[in-house]
Design a protein around this motif. Sequence first.
Motif, PDB file in Angstrom:
ATOM      1  N   SER A 142       0.751  -1.191  -0.213  1.00 12.39           N
ATOM      2  CA  SER A 142      -0.069  -0.034   0.119  1.00 12.39           C
ATOM      3  C   SER A 142       0.877   1.203   0.098  1.00 12.39           C
ATOM      4  O   SER A 142       2.241   1.168   0.228  1.00 12.39           O
ATOM      5  N   HIS A 143       0.218   2.225  -0.231  1.00 13.07           N
ATOM      6  CA  HIS A 143       0.998   3.670   0.100  1.00 13.07           C
ATOM      7  C   HIS A 143       0.196   4.182   1.283  1.00 13.07           C
ATOM      8  O   HIS A 143      -0.773   4.051   1.788  1.00 13.07           O
ATOM      9  N   LEU A 144       1.034   5.253   1.758  1.00 13.05           N
ATOM     10  CA  LEU A 144       0.527   5.978   2.936  1.00 13.05           C
ATOM     11  C   LEU A 144       1.016   7.286   2.794  1.00 13.05           C
ATOM     12  O   LEU A 144       2.005   7.749   2.702  1.00 13.05           O
ATOM     13  N   GLY A 145       0.157   8.219   2.609  1.00 11.80           N
ATOM     14  CA  GLY A 145       0.209   9.683   2.590  1.00 11.80           C
ATOM     15  C   GLY A 145       1.070  10.120   1.163  1.00 11.80           C
ATOM     16  O   GLY A 145       1.085   9.086   0.306  1.00 11.80           O
ATOM     17  N   ARG A 146       1.770  11.168   0.850  1.00  9.97           N
ATOM     18  CA  ARG A 146       2.345  11.423  -0.251  1.00  9.97           C
ATOM     19  C   ARG A 146       3.928  11.877  -0.030  1.00  9.97           C
ATOM     20  O   ARG A 146       4.336  12.786   0.049  1.00  9.97           O
ATOM     21  N   VAL A 154      12.011   8.725   2.053  1.00 14.73           N
ATOM     22  CA  VAL A 154      11.540   7.772   3.149  1.00 14.73           C
ATOM     23  C   VAL A 154      11.235   8.833   4.287  1.00 14.73           C
ATOM     24  O   VAL A 154      12.077   9.743   4.733  1.00 14.73           O
ATOM     25  N   VAL A 155      10.003   8.561   4.944  1.00 12.01           N
ATOM     26  CA  VAL A 155       9.355   9.680   5.722  1.00 12.01           C
ATOM     27  C   VAL A 155       9.061   8.641   7.145  1.00 12.01           C
ATOM     28  O   VAL A 155       8.234   7.765   6.875  1.00 12.01           O
ATOM     29  N   ASP A 156       9.703   8.701   8.150  1.00 16.06           N
ATOM     30  CA  ASP A 156       9.460   7.931   9.035  1.00 16.06           C
ATOM     31  C   ASP A 156       8.177   7.781   9.591  1.00 16.06           C
ATOM     32  O   ASP A 156       7.420   6.747   9.998  1.00 16.06           O
ATOM     33  N   SER A 157       7.393   8.943   9.826  1.00 18.16           N
ATOM     34  CA  SER A 157       6.098   8.925  10.082  1.00 18.16           C
ATOM     35  C   SER A 157       5.329   8.358   9.102  1.00 18.16           C
ATOM     36  O   SER A 157       3.959   8.093   9.589  1.00 18.16           O
ATOM     37  N   VAL A 209       1.091 -13.982   6.132  1.00 20.12           N
ATOM     38  CA  VAL A 209       0.556 -12.721   5.632  1.00 20.12           C
ATOM     39  C   VAL A 209       1.860 -11.818   6.009  1.00 20.12           C
ATOM     40  O   VAL A 209       2.217 -11.579   7.067  1.00 20.12           O
ATOM     41  N   ALA A 210       2.037 -10.879   4.778  1.00 21.60           N
ATOM     42  CA  ALA A 210       3.215  -9.936   4.986  1.00 21.60           C
ATOM     43  C   ALA A 210       2.757  -8.548   4.541  1.00 21.60           C
ATOM     44  O   ALA A 210       1.832  -8.380   3.594  1.00 21.60           O
ATOM     45  N   LEU A 211       3.176  -7.214   5.083  1.00 24.74           N
ATOM     46  CA  LEU A 211       2.954  -6.073   4.329  1.00 24.74           C
ATOM     47  C   LEU A 211       4.284  -5.333   4.191  1.00 24.74           C
ATOM     48  O   LEU A 211       5.321  -5.484   4.915  1.00 24.74           O
ATOM     49  N   LEU A 212       4.418  -5.120   2.880  1.00 21.63           N
ATOM     50  CA  LEU A 212       5.543  -4.370   2.343  1.00 21.63           C
ATOM     51  C   LEU A 212       5.538  -2.772   2.871  1.00 21.63           C
ATOM     52  O   LEU A 212       4.662  -2.427   3.262  1.00 21.63           O
ATOM     53  N   GLU A 213       6.593  -2.204   3.006  1.00 23.81           N
ATOM     54  CA  GLU A 213       6.886  -0.883   3.251  1.00 23.81           C
ATOM     55  C   GLU A 213       6.263   0.240   2.339  1.00 23.81           C
ATOM     56  O   GLU A 213       5.696  -0.235   1.102  1.00 23.81           O
ATOM     57  N   ASN A 214       5.962   1.449   2.833  1.00 19.50           N
ATOM     58  CA  ASN A 214       5.190   2.401   1.712  1.00 19.50           C
ATOM     59  C   ASN A 214       5.823   2.469   0.481  1.00 19.50           C
ATOM     60  O   ASN A 214       6.988   2.912   0.388  1.00 19.50           O
ATOM     61  N   LEU A 215       4.870   1.975  -0.416  1.00 23.07           N
ATOM     62  CA  LEU A 215       5.238   2.068  -2.003  1.00 23.07           C
ATOM     63  C   LEU A 215       5.734   3.450  -2.230  1.00 23.07           C
ATOM     64  O   LEU A 215       6.809   3.342  -3.378  1.00 23.07           O
ATOM     65  N   ARG A 216       5.219   4.626  -1.842  1.00 19.73           N
ATOM     66  CA  ARG A 216       5.551   5.761  -2.210  1.00 19.73           C
ATOM     67  C   ARG A 216       7.001   6.334  -1.702  1.00 19.73           C
ATOM     68  O   ARG A 216       7.274   7.538  -1.888  1.00 19.73           O
TER      69      ARG A 216
END
Length: 367
Positions: free
Chosen positions: A58-62, A67-70, A111-118
């Motif tokens: 997934s993405h989160l924010g823009r 790399v934005v830690d928050s 189940v795994a979740l990748l880091e923020n795609l953006r």
Amino acid sequence: MKLNNLKKAKLKNKYVLVRVDFNVPIKNNKVLDDSRIKAAIPTITYLIKNKAIIILMSHLGRPQGKVVDSLRMDMIAKHLSNLINKPVFKFDDCIGPEVEDFINTMIPGEVALLENLRFYKEETDNNYNFSQSLANFSDIYINEAFATCHRDHASITGVTKFIPSYAGFLVQEEVRQLSKLNYPRRPFVAIIAGAKIDKLDLVNELLPKVDYLIVGGVISNILLKAKGEKVGRLNVDKKSLVLAKMICDNPKIILPVDFVKDDGVIKDIGPKTIENIKHFVKKARTIFWAGPLGVFETKKFAKGTYEIAWSIARSKGFTVVGGGESASVVHALNETKNFSWVSTGGGAAISFIKNEELPGLKVLKKL
Ligand code: 3PG
């Protein structure tokens, strides 16, 4: 629109890459509204039951390629893990040998979740190699991110060039429900507000579809500025202002007439505007609402958004709310059951109503 149905996919022991939209509001390390996460659970559970190896992304924010830690996905992995009562492995990257090595150790049902795609600019650029690197992990791709289907991004369209691709249950239901807005009972009233300036184009293109277009948030400020009214400080590019000048006098556009201000800055619509919007809501037989009308996160500026949500919830027409923030208001007010459909998509839902073929759906079309 017929899409490749996930139910047709052979899943047992297969690596399944699932694009979800977990772009949810987070404050103080807490997920404030998890409806987008919950909306993807039926598909995730189906994949677990069918013994697939599930890699979510997934993405989160823009974060615009940085790399934005928050904006890391850790909090969301934890939240999902609590919801499905199962560990969700969280990676610190979304491509690369470390991620691949871990994925190779996963067993069916995990189940795994990748880091923020953006965190990669290549995601929004729809870079060919990035798309291929994502697809490398997997045998099958599932799109369950309706809210991002209007974006021509690597994880939405790029990956589908490499592996068989299917629509998840949420995407299919969104399409079924929102298609009803293409044959609306009249009057059809749309309320478009919120903080995203890029909705201005969408407002323009939505005009031919609707009978009244009520505007709030940053879009109404731009339109008022175009009419020569004082709206305080506003960062608006020349192109948007030209477009705003073109549409601000359209008789279908209904603009706010009064505001609640804080230090001269508009924070909410005022009482006359609330009454005016309620009047249109009352006579509408179809309503589409996307975007809060004020800074609803602060209680004293939430009145406009809440009053409009309540009045739409009381409507007897076909009512749809779209977008993360407005949908979260509806959930928070406990009014979900009083809307005909609560869409997870904001911009995606508006684009869909415009009769636009969303890039993310086009690539999932049944051949
Ligand atoms: C949304 O919140 O509308 C979706 O997650 C898409 O996000 P975006 O507008 O940043 O592409």
